[in-house]
Design an enzyme around this catalytic site. Structure first.
Site, PDB file in Angstrom:
ATOM      1  N   GLY A   1       0.849  -1.206   0.000  1.00 14.74           N
ATOM      2  CA  GLY A   1       0.000   0.000   0.000  1.00 14.74           C
ATOM      3  C   GLY A   1       0.874   1.241   0.000  1.00 14.74           C
ATOM      4  O   GLY A   1       0.536   2.266   0.594  1.00 14.74           O
TER       5      GLY A   1
ATOM      6  N   GLN B   1      -1.441   7.746   1.140  1.00 13.36           N
ATOM      7  CA  GLN B   1      -1.036   8.972   1.849  1.00 13.36           C
ATOM      8  C   GLN B   1       0.176   8.728   2.744  1.00 13.36           C
ATOM      9  O   GLN B   1       1.140   9.507   2.727  1.00 13.36           O
ATOM     10  CB  GLN B   1      -2.206   9.498   2.696  1.00 13.36           C
TER      11      GLN B   1
ATOM     12  N   ARG C   1      -2.165  -0.608  -7.238  1.00 16.90           N
ATOM     13  CA  ARG C   1      -2.132   0.271  -8.421  1.00 16.90           C
ATOM     14  C   ARG C   1      -0.726   0.831  -8.595  1.00 16.90           C
ATOM     15  O   ARG C   1      -0.065   1.188  -7.616  1.00 16.90           O
ATOM     16  CB  ARG C   1      -3.162   1.392  -8.311  1.00 16.90           C
TER      17      ARG C   1
ATOM     18  N   TYR D   1     -14.880   0.418   9.884  1.00 15.70           N
ATOM     19  CA  TYR D   1     -13.431   0.663   9.922  1.00 15.70           C
ATOM     20  C   TYR D   1     -12.894   0.466  11.351  1.00 15.70           C
ATOM     21  O   TYR D   1     -11.919  -0.260  11.573  1.00 15.70           O
ATOM     22  CB  TYR D   1     -13.196   2.093   9.447  1.00 15.70           C
TER      23      TYR D   1
HETATM   24  P1  NAD Z   1      -4.510   5.326   1.610  1.00  8.70           P
HETATM   25  O1  NAD Z   1      -5.905   4.951   1.256  1.00  8.70           O
HETATM   26  O2  NAD Z   1      -4.023   6.674   1.265  1.00  8.70           O
HETATM   27  O3  NAD Z   1      -3.488   4.267   1.000  1.00  8.70           O
HETATM   28  C1  NAD Z   1      -3.748   2.890   0.965  1.00  8.70           C
HETATM   29  C2  NAD Z   1      -2.993   2.311  -0.218  1.00  8.70           C
HETATM   30  O4  NAD Z   1      -3.292   0.908  -0.246  1.00  8.70           O
HETATM   31  C3  NAD Z   1      -3.424   2.896  -1.556  1.00  8.70           C
HETATM   32  O5  NAD Z   1      -2.298   3.317  -2.311  1.00  8.70           O
HETATM   33  C4  NAD Z   1      -4.152   1.738  -2.249  1.00  8.70           C
HETATM   34  O6  NAD Z   1      -3.958   1.706  -3.656  1.00  8.70           O
HETATM   35  C5  NAD Z   1      -3.489   0.543  -1.606  1.00  8.70           C
HETATM   36  N1  NAD Z   1      -4.337  -0.654  -1.643  1.00  8.70           N
HETATM   37  C6  NAD Z   1      -5.692  -0.716  -1.590  1.00  8.70           C
HETATM   38  N2  NAD Z   1      -6.094  -1.986  -1.701  1.00  8.70           N
HETATM   39  C7  NAD Z   1      -4.984  -2.737  -1.825  1.00  8.70           C
HETATM   40  C8  NAD Z   1      -4.757  -4.125  -1.980  1.00  8.70           C
HETATM   41  N3  NAD Z   1      -5.773  -5.000  -2.068  1.00  8.70           N
HETATM   42  N4  NAD Z   1      -3.483  -4.558  -2.061  1.00  8.70           N
HETATM   43  C9  NAD Z   1      -2.438  -3.682  -2.028  1.00  8.70           C
HETATM   44  N5  NAD Z   1      -2.605  -2.351  -1.911  1.00  8.70           N
HETATM   45  C10 NAD Z   1      -3.862  -1.883  -1.807  1.00  8.70           C
HETATM   46  O7  NAD Z   1      -4.361   5.048   3.183  1.00  8.70           O
HETATM   47  P2  NAD Z   1      -3.306   5.710   4.181  1.00  8.70           P
HETATM   48  O8  NAD Z   1      -3.899   6.969   4.681  1.00  8.70           O
HETATM   49  O9  NAD Z   1      -1.961   5.717   3.592  1.00  8.70           O
HETATM   50  O10 NAD Z   1      -3.412   4.666   5.386  1.00  8.70           O
HETATM   51  C11 NAD Z   1      -2.555   3.573   5.503  1.00  8.70           C
HETATM   52  C12 NAD Z   1      -2.913   2.814   6.763  1.00  8.70           C
HETATM   53  O11 NAD Z   1      -2.842   3.695   7.887  1.00  8.70           O
HETATM   54  C13 NAD Z   1      -4.319   2.236   6.792  1.00  8.70           C
HETATM   55  O12 NAD Z   1      -4.310   1.017   7.502  1.00  8.70           O
HETATM   56  C14 NAD Z   1      -5.097   3.242   7.574  1.00  8.70           C
HETATM   57  O13 NAD Z   1      -6.208   2.671   8.211  1.00  8.70           O
HETATM   58  C15 NAD Z   1      -4.069   3.688   8.585  1.00  8.70           C
HETATM   59  N6  NAD Z   1      -4.384   5.011   9.132  1.00  8.70           N
HETATM   60  C16 NAD Z   1      -4.296   6.125   8.349  1.00  8.70           C
HETATM   61  C17 NAD Z   1      -4.614   7.363   8.884  1.00  8.70           C
HETATM   62  C18 NAD Z   1      -4.535   8.629   8.071  1.00  8.70           C
HETATM   63  O14 NAD Z   1      -4.946   9.694   8.552  1.00  8.70           O
HETATM   64  N7  NAD Z   1      -4.020   8.574   6.851  1.00  8.70           N
HETATM   65  C19 NAD Z   1      -5.019   7.455  10.231  1.00  8.70           C
HETATM   66  C20 NAD Z   1      -5.133   6.301  10.975  1.00  8.70           C
HETATM   67  C21 NAD Z   1      -4.784   5.080  10.431  1.00  8.70           C
HETATM   68  C1  AKB Z   2      -9.836   8.315   8.838  1.00  8.02           C
HETATM   69  O1  AKB Z   2     -10.339   9.452   8.970  1.00  8.02           O
HETATM   70  O2  AKB Z   2     -10.473   7.321   8.478  1.00  8.02           O
HETATM   71  C2  AKB Z   2      -8.385   8.149   9.189  1.00  8.02           C
HETATM   72  C3  AKB Z   2      -8.222   7.677  10.592  1.00  8.02           C
HETATM   73  C4  AKB Z   2      -8.237   8.650  11.691  1.00  8.02           C
HETATM   74  O3  AKB Z   2      -8.114   6.503  10.815  1.00  8.02           O
HETATM   75  N1  AKB Z   2      -7.709   9.376   8.932  1.00  8.02           N
END
Ligand code: NAD
Ligand code: AKB
Length: 310
Positions: free
Chosen positions: A10, A14, A38, A141
């Site tokens: 992944g 972000q 992707r 989620y």
């Molecule tokens: P994102 O959606 O920006 O990135 C996820 C990536 O995973 C994408 O590039 C997508 O193409 C890829 N993906 C989707 N399905 C897939 C699959 N089947 N196989 C391989 N890749 C796949 O998410 P993010 O914000 O980078 O978050 C990453 C992790 O951090 C997640 O577990 C999310 O729950 C956790 N998280 C994020 C935040 C935040 O604010 N960004 C906060 C809390 C937790």
């Molecule tokens: C969301 O809003 O889903 C994420 C998180 C706090 O897990 N940024």
């Protein structure tokens, strides 16, 4: 020279884009393999197209690159997950099982899997939310993250799996776009402030949520992963805190740089998600166990966000 070979799953999301940049600096570019379902234009190598739900392919990539550590980032975030709950459960849980099982089999030495403040729910104390408290998430989620935390701790206790995790708050950065969460507004607002000098927010003015500037989150992640195993006392997931603010407060911070900036409100289904989450987080366990300390406050983050987006 690094003896670790890291796979980010992944990596084009972000967090992944910024995490990859930092891990490549620390461990050497050849030792960090990026992967995502992707492929992007100008994709940084080494890169593998990889669907986390394809277990055989995950094994193949891990074997091919002699991977020792996995950062599993592929997931559906809160807002997107509510639109497709069955698929969100499938992706968020089965992806984790594939990686936990490979660690149980001794193929992987260490795993990073992020949790979220979404593990908390409407019955959780909302201010200074402790590490250990009532957890009754009411989003798919949050339910998947809570179940994931339980599985991580179980695999550590039963099989000695070295799995590490952080309950991230909403993350804000200028290098990559957010991927379908409830906290995404706090990134969009900076882009719109520069483009249009106005922003229509999907959360109401008083919605205070825990947030963090991305470089703090990346530093927390790497510090936790590099901490000695005996310091990592919590194997479900650590609370970490950065900044707490509401839309009105981030708008006021932006106005210090763009005085004509205005914010308006058009609340949607994400308001109910935000209302079920804490407003601020107590991260004393992370501070005590592996020395966590955030660096950025709201105004420092606004300054860097606007400078870089300009
Ligand atoms: P994102 O959606 O920006 O990135 C996820 C990536 O995973 C994408 O590039 C997508 O193409 C890829 N993906 C989707 N399905 C897939 C699959 N089947 N196989 C391989 N890749 C796949 O998410 P993010 O914000 O980078 O978050 C990453 C992790 O951090 C997640 O577990 C999310 O729950 C956790 N998280 C994020 C935040 C935040 O604010 N960004 C906060 C809390 C937790
Ligand atoms: C969301 O809003 O889903 C994420 C998180 C706090 O897990 N940024």
């Amino acid at each position: 020279m690094s003896t670790e070979k890291i796979l980010i799953i992944g990596s084009n999301g972000q967090i992944g884009l910024e995490l990859a940049e930092n891990l490549r600096k620390n461990y050497g570019s050849d030792n960090v393999v990026c992967s995502d379902v992707r492929q992007m234009e100008n994709q940084i190598e080494p890169f593998e197209v990889l669907d986390i739900l394809d277990k055989d392919r995950v094994y193949e990539v891990v074997k091919k690159h002699k991977i020792t550590q996995v950062y599993l980032l592929a997931a559906l975030l809160s807002a997107t997950a509510e639109k497709n709950p069955k698929f969100a459960w499938d992706l968020n849980m089965n992806g984790l099982f594939h990686i936990l099982d490979m660690a149980k089999e001794g193929i992987l030495k260490k795993i990073y899997w992020p949790s979220s403040i979404a593990v908390f729910g409407p019955t959780t104390p909302r201010l200074n939310t402790p590490q250990y408290t009532v957890m009754e998430p009411n989003t798919i989620y949050g339910i998947s993250k809570q179940a994931g935390e339980r599985y991580c701790e179980y695999y550590h206790q039963k099989y000695g799996v070295d799995v590490r995790s952080i309950r991230y708050p909403g993350l804000i950065g200028w290098k990559s776009a957010p991927g379908g969460g409830t906290t995404d507004y706090a990134v969009h607002i900076y882009h719109q402030a520069l483009k249009q000098k106005s922003y229509e927010c999907f959360l109401n003015a008083q919605t205070t949520l825990p947030m963090m500037y991305m470089p703090d989150a990346i530093r927390a992640t790497i510090e936790l992963m590099e901490a000695p195993a005996e310091s990592v006392k919590i194997r479900s997931s650590y609370n970490v805190a950065g900044i707490s603010f509401n839309p009105e407060e981030i708008a006021a911070s932006i106005r210090k740089h763009i005085p004509e900036f205005t914010i308006s409100y058009n609340v949607d289904f994400r308001q109910a998600i935000a209302d079920s989450w804490p407003q601020s987080i107590n991260d004393s366990e992370a501070r005590k166990d592996w020395g966590w300390k955030p660096e950025f406050d709201l105004d420092a983050m606004t300054q860097v966000m606007l400078d870089n987006l300009r």
